[in-house]
Design an enzyme around this catalytic site. Structure first.
Site, short mmCIF file in Angstrom:
data_model
loop_
_atom_site.label_atom_id
_atom_site.label_comp_id
_atom_site.label_asym_id
_atom_site.label_seq_id
_atom_site.Cartn_x
_atom_site.Cartn_y
_atom_site.Cartn_z
N ARG A 162 34.84 39.53 28.83
CA ARG A 162 34.66 38.14 28.38
C ARG A 162 33.69 37.34 29.25
NH1 ARG A 162 39.95 35.15 27.56
NH2 ARG A 162 40.92 36.65 28.95
N LYS A 187 32.86 41.69 36.93
CA LYS A 187 33.52 40.38 37.06
C LYS A 187 33.83 40.01 38.50
CE LYS A 187 37.82 39.71 35.52
NZ LYS A 187 38.88 39.39 34.54
N GLN A 228 38.95 54.38 39.55
CA GLN A 228 39.73 54.61 38.33
C GLN A 228 38.68 54.75 37.23
OE1 GLN A 228 41.63 51.22 36.56
NE2 GLN A 228 43.30 52.42 35.68
N THR A 278 47.30 48.68 34.48
CA THR A 278 47.45 48.26 35.88
C THR A 278 48.26 49.26 36.71
OG1 THR A 278 49.29 46.89 35.11
CG2 THR A 278 47.19 45.76 35.48
N TYR A 313 45.23 41.36 42.51
CA TYR A 313 44.14 41.50 41.54
C TYR A 313 42.85 40.95 42.15
CZ TYR A 313 47.66 41.98 37.78
OH TYR A 313 48.68 42.38 36.98
N GLU A 357 56.05 42.60 28.98
CA GLU A 357 54.73 42.11 28.57
C GLU A 357 54.86 41.32 27.27
OE1 GLU A 357 51.67 42.36 30.40
OE2 GLU A 357 53.40 42.64 31.69
N ASN A 417 54.88 36.55 35.25
CA ASN A 417 54.42 37.49 36.28
C ASN A 417 53.00 37.16 36.72
OD1 ASN A 417 54.03 39.83 37.85
ND2 ASN A 417 53.29 40.97 36.05
N ASN A 427 38.46 34.96 33.84
CA ASN A 427 38.11 35.89 32.77
C ASN A 427 36.84 35.50 32.04
OD1 ASN A 427 40.58 37.63 32.83
ND2 ASN A 427 41.52 35.64 32.48
N ASN A 469 9.53 17.94 72.13
CA ASN A 469 9.46 17.01 71.01
C ASN A 469 8.36 17.49 70.06
OD1 ASN A 469 8.82 14.72 69.36
ND2 ASN A 469 9.99 13.48 70.79
C1 UD1 Z 1 48.77 41.51 33.85
C2 UD1 Z 1 50.26 41.83 33.86
C3 UD1 Z 1 51.02 40.63 33.34
C4 UD1 Z 1 50.69 39.38 34.16
C5 UD1 Z 1 49.18 39.16 34.17
C6 UD1 Z 1 48.85 38.05 35.14
C7 UD1 Z 1 50.50 44.21 33.52
C8 UD1 Z 1 50.83 45.28 32.57
N1 UD1 Z 1 50.50 42.97 33.03
O1 UD1 Z 1 48.37 41.41 32.51
O2 UD1 Z 1 52.41 40.85 33.39
O3 UD1 Z 1 51.37 38.25 33.62
O4 UD1 Z 1 48.49 40.35 34.60
O5 UD1 Z 1 47.50 37.74 35.04
O6 UD1 Z 1 50.27 44.49 34.67
N2 UD1 Z 1 42.94 46.54 36.03
C9 UD1 Z 1 42.43 47.71 36.53
N3 UD1 Z 1 42.56 48.84 35.80
C10 UD1 Z 1 43.18 48.84 34.58
C11 UD1 Z 1 43.68 47.64 34.09
C12 UD1 Z 1 43.55 46.49 34.83
O7 UD1 Z 1 41.87 47.74 37.63
O8 UD1 Z 1 43.28 49.93 33.99
C13 UD1 Z 1 42.78 45.30 36.84
C14 UD1 Z 1 41.90 44.27 36.16
O9 UD1 Z 1 40.56 44.41 36.60
C15 UD1 Z 1 42.51 42.96 36.64
C16 UD1 Z 1 43.99 43.30 36.85
O10 UD1 Z 1 44.05 44.70 36.96
O11 UD1 Z 1 41.99 42.55 37.88
C17 UD1 Z 1 44.87 42.80 35.73
O12 UD1 Z 1 44.52 43.41 34.52
P1 UD1 Z 1 44.56 42.61 33.15
O13 UD1 Z 1 44.07 43.51 32.07
O14 UD1 Z 1 43.93 41.28 33.28
O15 UD1 Z 1 46.13 42.42 32.95
P2 UD1 Z 1 46.84 41.39 32.00
O16 UD1 Z 1 46.83 41.93 30.64
O17 UD1 Z 1 46.27 40.04 32.20
MG MG Z 2 44.48 39.31 33.13
#
Ligand code: UD1
Ligand code: MG
Length: 451
Positions: A15, A22, A75, A81, A103, A154, A169, A226, A359
């Protein structure tokens, strides 16, 4: 207790609509990830592991610049996550202590909050950072039973009743590192998004008879970035935090809304900052300094009692000693200005050293660049550089020497000498009077012809 940080930074951040990953977008002159790392640094971690994925090469290059001790693991595909955190497993081999998951795109978590989580770890095996959300929307919901955290659901998997929960969370989680990795090995992707959720960890821990709890913080700390709009909003929050911190540190800001800081700006007590001043990265200002209105500073150091501006620019490598004066429309780059020296008006000083108490007159230029190479100008102590002197580098002006106004100085000036590098003045008696008379007569003749 030893501590390892696991910072998740593999996500695409689609986004942002950007070629730049990002976590490398800046607020306060530093990439988002530097802010998350700084919060984590409050725990004095023994090991920091960043999980990279999208734009990994760029992110890892930046990490190397921030701190060569940082480890990164990749990864390659983003399966969630939980899967991201699990990539730290091999990097954690042999490590004994706690792991904290943060994060990379969440810049405002406070170190004090993480320290409160560590305190809570004395009573429970898994500690999650939660917050009361004004608008819970897509956040994971914390299902609690008294002080215990039962599980995290979630939003996409939640029942209508669970969606009514406002305790959400943040994503920050703390547990013993080995325990965390063992639990992450067991999570499945059997959920609405087909992802491996880090948020499954508390429930699995409880199934094993472990205890889980929630530490809460203000929602503002959990703000993630985001979109570009959120990046701009985060910049605003960062600046207001930095201004508040400056006040606490005993700094006067004449018009705080127009003072802009970087993450690493350091300003000593009793320094006064005028309106419209920008601190780029790498600036340290000692105590009792005056930075007047409309100055721009970057990668420089200003010692106690100095005065800078109004309208001055300190570029990388500007090093001002105590009680120096840098005035209006003066640019200093890669140059040292020794104690008590003055550069007060309309001057460029680049690749130079200026000795104590010297000076530098208005309009002086160190001509440091020949189109290919940069050269140095060395100015000794107690030197007087006349206004509009061009110092053609490489050149050295000895201690106690002077240059005449308007001089072009192309060779070294010995100690105590006066250097004049300009055409000698000649006065032609009566010439101006005669010239004016002739010109006026010519004008009258021309006017007569036209009529
Ligand atoms: C996540 C949480 C949610 C919380 C929210 C807070 C989970 C399943 N959900 O959701 O409970 O309320 O954050 O903002 O954890 N990332 C990776 N690899 C991946 C996926 C994500 O490195 O495979 C990193 C992303 O770059 C980011 C962070 O993890 O920095 C969070 O990922 P994101 O997809 O934003 O999670 P949310 O769906 O927002
Ligand atoms: Mg997020």
């Amino acid at each position: 207790m030893s501590c390892a940080l696991i910072v998740l930074a593999a996500g695409q951040g689609s986004r942002m609509n950007s070629d730049l990953p990002k976590v490398l977008h800046p607020i306060g002159g530093a990439p988002l990830i530097a802010h998350a790392l700084r919060a984590g640094a409050g725990l004095e971690p023994d090991l920091t592991i960043v999980v990279t994925g999208h734009g990994a090469d760029l992110v890892e290059a930046q990490l190397g610049k921030l701190d060569p001790e940082l480890r990164s693991v990749r990864q390659n595909e983003q399966f969630g996550t939980g899967h991201a955190a699990l990539q730290a497993k091999w990097a954690l081999e042999g490590f004994e202590g706690d792991a904290v998951v943060l994060y990379g795109d969440t810049p405002f978590v406070r170190s004090e909050t993480l320290i409160r989580m560590r305190e809570a770890r004395a009573q429970s095996d898994v500690v999650v950072l939660g917050f009361e959300a004004a608008n819970p929307g897509r956040y994971g919901r914390l299902v609690t039973d008294g002080d215990e955290l039962t599980c995290i659901v979630e939003a996409k998997d939640a029942t209508p009743e669970e969606l009514n929960i406002t305790l959400c969370n943040s994503g920050v989680l703390m547990a013993d590192a080995t325990t965390l990795m063992t639990l992450l090995d067991r999570i499945s992707n059997n959920n609405a998004q087909g992802e491996y959720y880090l948020t499954d960890v508390p429930e699995l821990a409880r199934q094993d008879g472990m205890t889980t709890s929630v530490v809460t913080c203000d929602e503002a700390e959990t703000l993630g970035v985001n979109t570009r709009a959120e990046l701009a909003a985060a910049e605003k929050i960062f600046q207001s935090r930095a201004r508040a911190e400056a006040f606490e540190n005993g700094v006067t800001l004449a018009d705080p809304a127009t003072t802009y800081f970087s993450l690493d700006t350091f300003i000593g007590r009793d320094t006064e900052i005028g309106p419209n001043v920008v601190f780029g990265p790498g600036v340290t200002i000692e105590t009792g300094v005056k930075i007047r209105a409309f100055c721009h500073l970057e990668d420089c150091h200003v010692s106690r009692g100095a005065t800078v501006g109004p309208f001055a620019r300190l570029r990388p490598g500007a090093e001002l000693s105590e009680n120096t004066h840098i005035g209006n429309f003066v640019e200093i780059k890669n140059a040292t200005v020794a104690e008590g020296a003055k550069v007060n008006h309309l001057t460029y000083v680049g690749d130079a050293s200026i000795g104590a108490r010297s000076n530098i007159g208005a309009g002086t230029v160190t001509c440091n660049y020949d189109g290919v190479f940069k050269h140095r100008t060395e100015i000794g102590e107690d030197v007087f550089i006349g206004s509009d002197t061009m110092l053609v580098a490489p050149v050295r002006i000895g201690d106690g020497a002077m240059t005449g106004s308007g001089s072009v100085i192309t060779s070294d000036v010995p100690d105590g000498a006066l250097a004049l590098g300009r055409a000698r003045q000649e006065n032609k008696q009566g010439f101006a009077t005669r010239l004016m008379r002739n010109l006026k007569a010519a004008k009258a003749r021309k006017a007569g012809k036209v009529d």
